[in-house]
Design an enzyme around this catalytic site. Structure first.
Site, PDB file in Angstrom:
ATOM      1  N   GLY A 163       0.685  -1.516  -0.116  1.00  0.00           N
ATOM      2  CA  GLY A 163       0.340   0.265  -0.245  1.00  0.00           C
ATOM      3  C   GLY A 163       1.241   1.340   0.578  1.00  0.00           C
ATOM      4  N   CYS A 164       0.217   2.431   0.388  1.00  0.00           N
ATOM      5  CA  CYS A 164       1.065   3.821  -0.244  1.00  0.00           C
ATOM      6  C   CYS A 164       1.949   3.543   1.411  1.00  0.00           C
ATOM      7  CB  CYS A 164      -0.721   4.575  -0.050  1.00  0.00           C
ATOM      8  SG  CYS A 164      -1.719   4.770  -0.868  1.00  0.00           S
ATOM      9  N   PHE A 165       2.420   3.420   2.037  1.00  0.00           N
ATOM     10  CA  PHE A 165       3.075   3.795   3.173  1.00  0.00           C
ATOM     11  C   PHE A 165       4.783   2.616   2.284  1.00  0.00           C
ATOM     12  CE2 PHE A 165       1.538  -0.347   4.777  1.00  0.00           C
ATOM     13  CZ  PHE A 165       2.552  -1.231   4.822  1.00  0.00           C
TER      14      PHE A 165
END
Length: 390
Positions: A163-165
């Site tokens: 995901g985005c991290f």
């Protein structure tokens, strides 16, 4: 014969890992955000949902996004009507596209990074490939080695469903690898496509409208290594000083993604900006107290542009000057939320903008900086960076 002790004492790098090169790539299909609501409701045969379309238009207007790039196009959507029904069985089609396109998109970014690096690709010792788009065995890491013609003994790490991290995660892992072996050069590639989550709007699942308004396709590549070889004209852009990861308290379920026969359904709780901004101060203090830094306007900023509200609330909570987040806002405006890819785009934008504006360092003329990744968990990656003179 080598002894176990001599193997254990194999030379490590002397200095910190540095970012030696950055490359980025986007698909050719571009859709202006102002035109996206009309396009989206037309191609999904949803124009009869008049009120829902008006709501989606308001969401798009608030994103601060100007345009987005996509692997898919209208011809593809027309040929695959399963995308025009909310959560229709479509996983096989989504998988086929992701498995085919993600390695190719990543290879475009990697090729640009290798060109920026200026060294032979035979010097690459490790590969980290990260994507939330599709899964296969062997994975996108293997496919990339075949496309680029990398050495078969390159040591590979494949990260799926982060995901985005994960733009921060890949830098944390690359730092460990680069510093653990003298001469190691780590190619990091992140590639994402919305093919896995594009779907028709639904009156019963209106939360998905935010996902459809935010996310976009792109790929980034970064080459990380310690002790740049000045004789070979190898030059650092940023030094990776320290890294950390933390799960924020009381944030379970705030950001998530769940794969089913209907594809990846992302969940983005409305409290995410508040949760992130409430905790970012503690992350900063833990990262920078060892260096005696407490003025957050004295450092350069590279937070993941997960959405306008996140950037706005972080800026307000920490007391940042408006220009401190300009690079991340630029990436959001010009490319949308490309998940793990975004922060690498922002680093590239920052070093280029700093050079064009005649700044003293790659970090807007400042010495120290921070990169943040925000994503499922709710997970925060914090990377302390040091710029280099221009």
């Amino acid at each position: 014969m080598l002894s176990l002790e001599s193997i254990k004492k194999a030379p490590r790098a002397d200095g910190f890992a540095s970012i030696l090169a950055i490359g980025r790539a986007n698909p050719d299909n571009i859709i202006e955000q102002s035109a996206y609501p009309d396009f989206y409701f037309r191609v999904t045969n949803s124009e009869h949902l008049v009120d829902l379309k008006k709501k989606f238009q308001r969401i798009c207007e608030k994103t601060a996004i100007r345009k987005r790039h996509f692997v898919w196009n209208e011809e593809f959507l027309t040929a695959n009507p399963c995308f025009s029904t909310f959560m229709d069985k479509s996983l096989n089609v989504r998988q086929e596209v992701a498995i085919s396109e993600i390695p190719k998109l990543g290879a475009k970014a990697a090729t640009k990074a290798i060109e920026d690096w200026g060294q032979p690709k035979s010097r690459i010792t490790h590969l980290i490939f990260c994507t939330t788009s599709g899964m296969d065995l062997p994975g996108a890491d293997y496919q990339l080695t075949q496309i680029l013609g990398l050495n078969p003994n390159v040591e590979r790490v494949m990260l799926y469903q982060q995901g985005c991290f994960a733009g921060g995660t890949t830098l944390r892992l690359a730092k460990c690898l680069a510093e653990s072996r003298k001469g190691a050069r780590v190619l990091v590639v992140c590639a994402e496509t919305t093919t896995v989550l594009f779907r028709a709007p639904s009156e019963e699942h209106q939360d998905d409208l935010v996902t459809q308004a935010l996310f976009a396709d792109g790929a980034s590549a970064v080459i990380v290594g310690a002790d740049p070889d000045e004789a070979a004209d190898e030059r650092a852009s940023f030094v990776i000083v320290s890294t950390s990861q933390v799960l924020l308290p009381d944030s379970a379920g705030a950001i998530g993604g769940h794969v089913s026969e209907g594809g990846l359904l992302a969940t983005l709780h409305r409290d995410v900006p508040q949760i992130v901004s409430k905790n970012v101060g503690k992350c900063l203090e833990e990262a920078f107290t060892p260096f005696g830094i407490s003025d957050w306007n004295s450092i350069f900023w590279v937070p993941h542009p997960g959405g306008r509200a996140i950037l706005d609330q972080v800026e307000e909570r920490v007391g940042l000057k408006p220009e401190k987040l300009s690079v991340s806002r630029h990436v959001l405006a010009e490319y949308g939320n490309m998940s793990s890819v975004c922060v690498h785009f922002a680093l590239d934008e920052m070093r280029k903008r700093s050079a064009n504006e005649g700044k003293a360092t790659t970090g807007e003329g400042l010495e120290w900086g921070v990169l943040f990744g925000f994503g499922p968990g709710l997970t925060v990656e914090t990377v302390v960076l040091r710029s280099v003179p221009l």
